[in-house]
Design an enzyme around this catalytic site. Structure first.
Site, mmCIF file in Angstrom:
data_model
loop_
_atom_site.group_PDB
_atom_site.id
_atom_site.type_symbol
_atom_site.label_atom_id
_atom_site.label_comp_id
_atom_site.label_asym_id
_atom_site.label_seq_id
_atom_site.Cartn_x
_atom_site.Cartn_y
_atom_site.Cartn_z
ATOM 1 N N LYS A 41 -3.852 3.316 2.344
ATOM 2 C CA LYS A 41 -4.845 2.445 1.673
ATOM 3 C C LYS A 41 -6.392 3.808 1.621
ATOM 4 O O LYS A 41 -7.459 3.301 0.308
ATOM 5 C CB LYS A 41 -5.686 1.558 2.694
ATOM 6 C CG LYS A 41 -5.050 0.399 2.726
ATOM 7 C CD LYS A 41 -4.952 0.545 4.655
ATOM 8 C CE LYS A 41 -4.219 -1.210 4.887
ATOM 9 N NZ LYS A 41 -4.662 -1.992 6.015
ATOM 10 N N GLU A 82 -5.076 -6.336 -4.944
ATOM 11 C CA GLU A 82 -6.709 -6.639 -4.274
ATOM 12 C C GLU A 82 -5.879 -6.297 -2.896
ATOM 13 O O GLU A 82 -6.691 -6.160 -1.586
ATOM 14 C CB GLU A 82 -7.368 -8.086 -4.043
ATOM 15 C CG GLU A 82 -8.211 -7.935 -4.202
ATOM 16 C CD GLU A 82 -9.741 -6.317 -4.409
ATOM 17 O OE1 GLU A 82 -9.573 -6.576 -5.812
ATOM 18 O OE2 GLU A 82 -10.027 -5.784 -3.447
ATOM 19 N N GLY A 98 -6.968 -5.989 3.241
ATOM 20 C CA GLY A 98 -6.529 -7.680 2.978
ATOM 21 C C GLY A 98 -7.348 -8.429 2.982
ATOM 22 O O GLY A 98 -7.232 -9.090 1.135
ATOM 23 N N LYS A 117 1.453 -1.388 0.338
ATOM 24 C CA LYS A 117 0.027 0.137 0.016
ATOM 25 C C LYS A 117 1.094 1.769 0.153
ATOM 26 O O LYS A 117 0.372 2.384 -1.053
ATOM 27 C CB LYS A 117 -0.856 0.102 1.446
ATOM 28 C CG LYS A 117 -0.331 -0.265 1.478
ATOM 29 C CD LYS A 117 -0.788 -0.414 3.691
ATOM 30 C CE LYS A 117 0.280 -1.106 4.552
ATOM 31 N NZ LYS A 117 0.108 -2.723 4.726
HETATM 32 N N1 HSE Z 1 -1.527 -3.063 9.802
HETATM 33 C C1 HSE Z 1 -2.489 -3.497 9.074
HETATM 34 C C2 HSE Z 1 -3.713 -3.281 10.009
HETATM 35 C C3 HSE Z 1 -2.669 -4.044 7.905
HETATM 36 O O1 HSE Z 1 -3.564 -3.558 10.931
HETATM 37 O O2 HSE Z 1 -4.665 -3.296 9.429
HETATM 38 C C4 HSE Z 1 -1.633 -4.642 7.037
HETATM 39 O O3 HSE Z 1 -2.000 -3.804 5.860
#
Ligand code: HSE
Length: 422
Positions: free
Chosen positions: A194, A118, A123, A94
């Site tokens: 994200k 994706e 996730g 990301k």
């Molecule tokens: N570290 C991220 C989270 C997961 O805690 O959602 C990987 O993107």
């Protein structure tokens, strides 16, 4: 016999190992080689061919697809070499896409290869491909969600077990959610990357992450969670992007990540622990929400392997694959500065318990045109100070900041926390 799809994998951490395990039963896919940083590190899986030189992989003419699950920015140059060598890319990275996506997508288009990602957002939740395909009829007005599982886990535990932030962070680290250095998650960077990626595909504009306001959860205390609960809210770290019209300029984007008080009536309030949820608003679909595991070995591997199989199903037929997934826009979004946004606010104030204090707070709000929705003193503390909670109606961020500065001019009043209300 059908030609096997040949993969080179960069990275064999939690996600990489999950991908290898999921692929192990698929006989039409071959892992040609895996690149790792440290060859002698103990792992609970073995692969036929392993190297500590990723150039062996990106330059290998036998490989069709590079699967990058190493993370970080060091792989940027490697992926550019791979794309120039006409390899399709599947990545979970990301930060790389949020910072350098434009360059990579331009290069991919020129070289007639695709970048599938994706796993980079939420996730195991299918989001990127559905937005680009099944939801492509829509004009979206908003995307908002809980995009970081670690912080949602910490906030849930603080609320349900009445523990401090530090205790919950430690639990998150013991469970492997949070890193030893948790900054990326708890300071909102992960969610910022994200929401930048999502905004890019939802609004078809390039996003400057330097202009995204982000704030993490390190200032949230159990007292805020308890007080929010009394007023009918949960505290969540929400990433959001909205189309706005400001000063007659339409199509401005308000993109940000920060904690918010979410009314218990809203669906995001029910998202607990490490679960992620994303709400999309658009026409003609209306509202649609995606919920699921935002991280972890197998949920993330589900998305990575899904991308690999999507490429595989196309590659045998065509020279140009998956045209709907290719990035076709190059214009940057006009992004709103947080000072110009309008929000409701929760303020937790500590004040000397003297006559007229609440009046002073009310006057300061009035001076900056801030209408109150609620003001409440929670008794008198042992040290004779008072905890006062204010919830405002909608006002400009710049005005609430001026009001706080103004009210704090008197040493009797201190605003201990300010959280936006959704
Ligand atoms: N570290 C991220 C989270 C997961 O805690 O959602 C990987 O993107």
């Amino acid at each position: 016999m059908e030609k096997k799809l040949k993969l080179g994998i960069i990275g064999l951490g939690t996600v990489g190992q999950g991908v290898v395990k999921v692929l192990s039963g698929m006989h039409d896919i071959e892992i040609v080689c895996v690149a790792v940083k440290n060859l002698s590190k103990k792992r609970d899986i073995s692969v036929d061919s392993i190297t500590d030189n990723p150039l062996d992989i990106v330059n290998n003419p036998d490989i069709d697809v590079i699967v990058e699950v190493a993370g970080g920015l060091e792989v940027f140059d490697l992926l550019k070499i791979a794309i120039r060598n006409k390899k399709h890319i599947v990545t979970a990275n990301k930060e790389l896409l949020a910072r350098h996506g434009s360059e990579l997508f331009d290069l991919a288009r020129k070289n007639n290869v695709v970048i599938m990602y994706e796993a980079a957002v939420a996730g195991g939740i299918p989001l990127i491909y559905p937005i680009k395909t099944s939801l492509s009829a829509n004009v979206f007005s908003e995307v908002a969600g809980i995009l970081n599982g670690t912080t949602n886990y910490i906030l849930t535990k603080m609320e349900e077990e009445n523990l401090s932030y530090d205790e919950c962070l430690l639990k998150a680290q013991q469970l492997g959610y949070a890193e030893t250095n948790p900054k990326g998650d708890v300071e909102g960077f992960d969610a910022m990357y994200k929401i930048a990626i999502l905004s890019n595909i939802v609004f078809n504009k390039r996003i400057d992450i330097g202009k995204i306001y982000h704030e993490g959860i390190t200032n949230i205390s159990s007292i805020d969670i308890k007080l929010a609960d009394e007023f009918g809210y949960k505290i969540k770290l929400v990433a959001q992007a909205k189309k706005m019209c400001i000063n007659q300029e339409s199509d401005m984007l308000d993109i940000r990540v920060h904690p918010v008080l979410v009314s218990k009536n809203q669906s995001l309030a029910d998202i607990k622990n490490a679960t992620n949820a994303i709400l999309l608003k658009g026409f003609p679909v209306g509202e649609v929400m995606f919920v699921g595991a935002g991280a972890g070995e197998f949920p993330t591997a589900s998305s990575v392997v899904g991308d690999i199989l999507t490429i595989k199903s196309e590659i045998k037929e065509k020279n140009k694959i998956l045209p709907m997934t290719v990035c076709h826009h190059s214009e940057y979004a006009k992004q709103i500065n947080i000072d110009d946004t309008v929000n409701c606010y929760y303020l937790r104030i500590n004040a000397v318990n003297t006559p007229g204090t609440i009046g002073k707070i009310g006057l300061a709000c009035g001076k900056f045109n801030i209408n109150l929705s609620c003001i409440l003193q929670k008794g008198v503390n042992d040290d004779r100070s008072a905890t006062i909670i204010v919830i405002t109606e909608e006002c400009f961020e710049k005005d609430i900041n001026l009001m706080i500065k103004d009210v704090e001019k008197t040493s009797e009043i201190k605003v201990l926390n300010r959280i936006r209300v959704m």
